[in-house]
Design a protein around this motif. Structure first.
Motif, short mmCIF file in Angstrom:
data_model
loop_
_atom_site.label_atom_id
_atom_site.label_comp_id
_atom_site.label_asym_id
_atom_site.label_seq_id
_atom_site.Cartn_x
_atom_site.Cartn_y
_atom_site.Cartn_z
N PHE A 132 0.84 -1.20 0.00
CA PHE A 132 0.00 0.00 0.00
C PHE A 132 0.87 1.25 0.00
O PHE A 132 1.89 1.29 0.69
CB PHE A 132 -0.90 -0.01 1.25
N HIS B 234 -0.66 7.63 0.86
CA HIS B 234 -2.08 7.65 0.53
C HIS B 234 -2.89 8.17 1.71
O HIS B 234 -2.64 7.82 2.86
CB HIS B 234 -2.54 6.24 0.13
N TRP C 103 -4.78 4.70 3.14
CA TRP C 103 -3.88 3.61 3.51
C TRP C 103 -2.71 4.08 4.35
O TRP C 103 -2.19 3.32 5.17
CB TRP C 103 -3.34 2.90 2.26
N ARG D 283 1.07 -1.91 7.24
CA ARG D 283 0.81 -2.85 6.14
C ARG D 283 -0.11 -3.99 6.63
O ARG D 283 -1.05 -4.37 5.94
CB ARG D 283 2.10 -3.42 5.59
N SER E 192 -3.65 -2.69 6.95
CA SER E 192 -4.24 -2.51 5.62
C SER E 192 -4.64 -3.85 5.02
O SER E 192 -5.71 -3.98 4.42
CB SER E 192 -3.25 -1.80 4.69
N VAL F 194 -2.17 0.43 -5.25
CA VAL F 194 -1.88 -0.77 -4.48
C VAL F 194 -1.32 -1.83 -5.44
O VAL F 194 -1.79 -1.97 -6.56
CB VAL F 194 -3.16 -1.30 -3.78
#
Length: 167
Positions: free
Chosen positions: A42, A46, A49, A54, A57, A118
């Motif tokens: 990710f 963002h 995100w 990680r 997400s 992504v």
């Protein structure tokens, strides 16, 4: 892939096409399996995100998938079906996160493009699930996706050393 196909098929044009298709099917199966397992990367910058690790997400993506909202592997949603804010909030809760901590929710347009940057971590997934590339590891990892790869598995004793050599 080109080098591997050349090593397997030699100068035989028909064999090159056949091996290109077989190895493409293998790669597609590994990528599909990685997507299903939420082995994704990710973008840290963002707006949505970036607020999560990680692992968090990936948990959110698994929760969204359980609700029927799946990453297509190409930066979008499978069947262009994406969640509402309510569904996204529910997914956060399923992922063990507090939806109240989100100060600004993505708009519908932003949710539609949530997966734009992504990427699939198929290499990481493969290394974690079948790092030695044994036939048993590969077939177990791919499950039902392994069924259509009989020619690859029948030649795995020759393919595996070539793949490990390239790695």
């Amino acid at each position: 892939m080109t080098a591997l196909v050349a090593l397997l098929a030699g100068d035989d044009t028909k064999a090159r096409r056949r091996w290109q298709l077989q190895l493409t099917s293998l790669v597609d199966a590994i990528i599909a399996d990685a997507i299903e397992a939420s082995a994704l990367e990710f973008p840290e910058e963002h707006a949505f995100w970036g607020g999560f690790s990680r692992g968090q997400s990936r948990d959110i993506v698994r929760a969204l998938s359980s609700l029927g909202y799946r990453f297509d592997g190409l930066g979008g949603w499978t069947d262009d079906r994406y969640p509402s804010q309510r569904d996204l909030s529910l997914a956060l809760g399923y992922a063990g996160l507090d939806p109240m901590r989100i100060r600004t929710w993505p708009s519908a347009d932003e949710t539609e493009s949530l997966f734009r940057d992504v990427t699939v971590s198929a290499d990481e997934y493969l290394a974690g699930m079948a790092g030695d590339l044994t036939l048993a590891e590969m077939v177990t990892m791919l499950g039902r996706r392994a069924d259509g790869l009989a020619e690859v598995w029948n030649t795995w004793g020759r393919i595996r050393p070539l793949l490990l050599e390239e790695a």
